[in-house]
Scaffold this active site. Structure first.
Site, PDB file in Angstrom:
ATOM      1  N   ARG A  47     -22.668 -11.281  44.243  1.00  0.00           N
ATOM      2  CA  ARG A  47     -22.803  -9.832  44.012  1.00  0.00           C
ATOM      3  C   ARG A  47     -21.686  -9.348  43.090  1.00  0.00           C
ATOM      4  O   ARG A  47     -21.835  -8.366  42.388  1.00  0.00           O
ATOM      5  CB  ARG A  47     -22.805  -9.055  45.341  1.00  0.00           C
ATOM      6  CG  ARG A  47     -22.756  -7.544  45.180  1.00  0.00           C
ATOM      7  CD  ARG A  47     -23.457  -6.794  46.317  1.00  0.00           C
ATOM      8  NE  ARG A  47     -22.981  -7.190  47.627  1.00  0.00           N
ATOM      9  CZ  ARG A  47     -21.851  -6.737  48.214  1.00  0.00           C
ATOM     10  NH1 ARG A  47     -21.088  -5.864  47.597  1.00  0.00           N
ATOM     11  NH2 ARG A  47     -21.509  -7.166  49.416  1.00  0.00           N
ATOM     12  N   TYR A  81     -35.149   9.065  27.843  1.00  0.00           N
ATOM     13  CA  TYR A  81     -36.089   8.223  28.590  1.00  0.00           C
ATOM     14  C   TYR A  81     -36.579   8.959  29.845  1.00  0.00           C
ATOM     15  O   TYR A  81     -35.772   9.489  30.609  1.00  0.00           O
ATOM     16  CB  TYR A  81     -35.381   6.912  28.956  1.00  0.00           C
ATOM     17  CG  TYR A  81     -36.216   5.975  29.779  1.00  0.00           C
ATOM     18  CD1 TYR A  81     -37.365   5.391  29.252  1.00  0.00           C
ATOM     19  CD2 TYR A  81     -35.875   5.675  31.091  1.00  0.00           C
ATOM     20  CE1 TYR A  81     -38.135   4.536  30.010  1.00  0.00           C
ATOM     21  CE2 TYR A  81     -36.636   4.815  31.862  1.00  0.00           C
ATOM     22  CZ  TYR A  81     -37.770   4.260  31.304  1.00  0.00           C
ATOM     23  OH  TYR A  81     -38.541   3.416  32.054  1.00  0.00           O
ATOM     24  N   ASP A 134     -28.004   5.370  25.275  1.00  0.00           N
ATOM     25  CA  ASP A 134     -29.036   4.370  25.562  1.00  0.00           C
ATOM     26  C   ASP A 134     -29.436   3.764  24.214  1.00  0.00           C
ATOM     27  O   ASP A 134     -30.029   4.424  23.372  1.00  0.00           O
ATOM     28  CB  ASP A 134     -30.226   5.075  26.234  1.00  0.00           C
ATOM     29  CG  ASP A 134     -31.325   4.120  26.644  1.00  0.00           C
ATOM     30  OD1 ASP A 134     -31.500   3.077  25.973  1.00  0.00           O
ATOM     31  OD2 ASP A 134     -32.049   4.427  27.607  1.00  0.00           O
TER      32      ASP A 134
HETATM   33  C1  LIG Z   1     -37.357   1.018  29.838  1.00  0.00           C
HETATM   34  C2  LIG Z   1     -36.253   1.915  29.430  1.00  0.00           C
HETATM   35  C3  LIG Z   1     -35.212   2.216  30.317  1.00  0.00           C
HETATM   36  C4  LIG Z   1     -35.210   1.757  31.755  1.00  0.00           C
HETATM   37  O1  LIG Z   1     -35.025   0.394  31.854  1.00  0.00           O
HETATM   38  P1  LIG Z   1     -35.576  -0.492  33.098  1.00  0.00           P
HETATM   39  O2  LIG Z   1     -35.086  -1.843  32.766  1.00  0.00           O
HETATM   40  O3  LIG Z   1     -37.062  -0.349  33.093  1.00  0.00           O
HETATM   41  O4  LIG Z   1     -34.977   0.074  34.327  1.00  0.00           O
HETATM   42  C5  LIG Z   1     -34.172   2.968  29.849  1.00  0.00           C
HETATM   43  N1  LIG Z   1     -34.169   3.469  28.595  1.00  0.00           N
HETATM   44  C6  LIG Z   1     -35.168   3.234  27.738  1.00  0.00           C
HETATM   45  C7  LIG Z   1     -35.094   3.807  26.365  1.00  0.00           C
HETATM   46  C8  LIG Z   1     -36.242   2.453  28.123  1.00  0.00           C
HETATM   47  O5  LIG Z   1     -37.265   2.268  27.290  1.00  0.00           O
END
Ligand SMILES: *Cc1c(COP(=O)(O)O)cnc(C)c1O
Length: 391
Positions: free
Chosen positions: A61, A114, A185
């Site tokens: 972990r 997102y 992101d």
């Molecule tokens: C899919 C996605 C996420 C979330 O990711 P997961 O791995 O599905 O939890 C976050 N940001 C963007 C831009 C995404 O397309």
């Protein structure tokens, strides 16, 4: 792990993803450390580890060598001190945000983030008395106006659904002037086409389920940033929220990463080819592609295979989706396969606050992921489906 040869420091992304230190028994691929715990050589070994005098895997972990190999590659690709793997992109997002804010704090976030990040903000953060103001990220003055008193500037560029491109360097500079943490992101561009840390962004987040994995066989996330930020996340957040990346998933990601630069070149090439064809099609009102027909914005050096288009009212979107054969109807993206998602369905989605409605994603919008199939075949599929959907 057992070589006396001089170490080279891989500089380019292609070398970073392909190159590994020597592994156990000189295996050419890192082994999967599929174990929960690591035993100690002696009492002294355990005592020194607990006293913080040495760092070694104790329990998976916390530290796991397969996961660590993935994290080290991501830190190199994103040009940050360090990185930390998570069980999903959402775990990476929620853990990073929760490491910065406390009750009473305020976040400024860009519109068209997102959808599940939006839900996390609107549901869980609201319950924790953390408020979020959403601002058009293209309007740097509006962001600057919203910043006083905010703890965090949360970015995504290009954005989900609409693929707006923002001036990351400028926005992160504004955040810094207000003493706020900047977070982005970066899943769309991947570190191959955008390295936000080099533009002054503090924290870079990925859904590794998308391009980093690249084969639609893993759900995972990763956060890259300074030693201080990642150290806190590793020491004070991840062990207790517990959203740990598994060794097997890390191994799949290491395998996927090997071809990331090559895949991204191909997604870019085919994506632009399809986007150009769509832009010339009489039944297409608009193509929302971050780089088609524009100069590349500062810091963005290429385009992935994900973008949207808006159809004329003559194209019936349900018929279009059903007429496709190579493109499949499905969420997510970043794998080998081409996919389509109609905004109509997202606008009607239940189960929580709806970002498609909140930010006005148009009903005639369809998102495409251009995969690794032959681009001419993909275009034949799309143009035939448009013809079949005309009414
Ligand atoms: C899919 C996605 C996420 C979330 O990711 P997961 O791995 O599905 O939890 C976050 N940001 C963007 C831009 C995404 O397309």
């Amino acid at each position: 792990m057992n070589t006396n040869k001089p170490r080279v420091t891989p500089a380019s992304p292609s070398t970073t993803v392909a190159y590994d230190e020597r592994h156990f028994a000189n295996a050419v691929v890192p082994p999967i450390f599929q174990n929960s715990l690591f035993t100690f050589e002696s009492f002294a070994d355990m005592e020194e580890t607990y006293a913080g005098k040495k760092v070694r895997p104790v329990y998976s972990r916390g530290l796991n060598p397969t996961v660590r190999a993935f994290e080290e590659k991501i830190a190199k690709l994103e040009k940050t001190d360090d990185a930390l793997g998570f069980a999903s992109g959402m775990a990476a997002i929620s853990s990073s945000v929760l490491s910065v804010v406390k009750p009473g704090d305020r976040i400024v976030a860009v519109e068209h983030l997102y959808p599940d990040a939006y839900r996390f903000f609107e549901m869980m953060l609201k319950d924790l008395n953390v408020s979020v103001d959403y601002v058009d990220g293209r309007d740097t003055d509006a962001v600057a106006k919203a910043m006083p008193g905010a703890k965090l500037l949360y970015l995504e560029s290009p954005t989900s659904w609409t693929f707006q491109v923002h001036d990351i360097a400028k926005l992160c500079d504004i955040a810094r002037q207000h003493g706020a943490v900047s977070m982005i992101d970066n899943s769309w561009a991947s570190p191959i086409f955008q390295q936000p840390a080099t533009l002054g962004c503090d924290v870079v987040i990925h859904s590794a389920s998308k391009y980093l994995g690249g084969h639609s066989d893993v759900v995972a996330g990763v956060v890259a940033g300074s030693s201080e930020f990642i150290g806190r996340l590793r020491g004070q957040i991840l062990p207790y929220l517990g959203s740990k990346l598994s060794a097997f998933d890390a191994w799949l990601l290491l395998r996927g990463l090997r071809t990331l630069p090559a895949r991204m070149r191909e997604h870019q090439r085919s994506g632009l080819f399809i986007a150009q064809k769509l832009a010339e099609h009489p039944e297409v009102e608009a193509v929302l592609h971050p780089t088609l027909g524009r100069n590349l914005p500062d810091g963005l050096t290429g385009a992935s295979g994900l973008f949207s288009l808006q159809f004329s009212s003559r194209v019936k979107i349900p018929l279009f989706c059903d007429a496709l054969s190579i493109f499949k109807i499905g969420v997510s993206w970043g794998g080998h396969e081409s996919l389509v998602v109609p905004a109509l369905v997202s606008r009607a989605q239940v189960g929580g606050p709806n970002s498609a409605l909140r930010f006005g994603v148009p009903e005639n919008l369809v998102r495409l992921h251009v995969g690794l199939e032959d681009a001419e075949d993909l275009w034949s599929d799309l143009s035939a489906a448009i013809d079949a959907a005309l009414q």
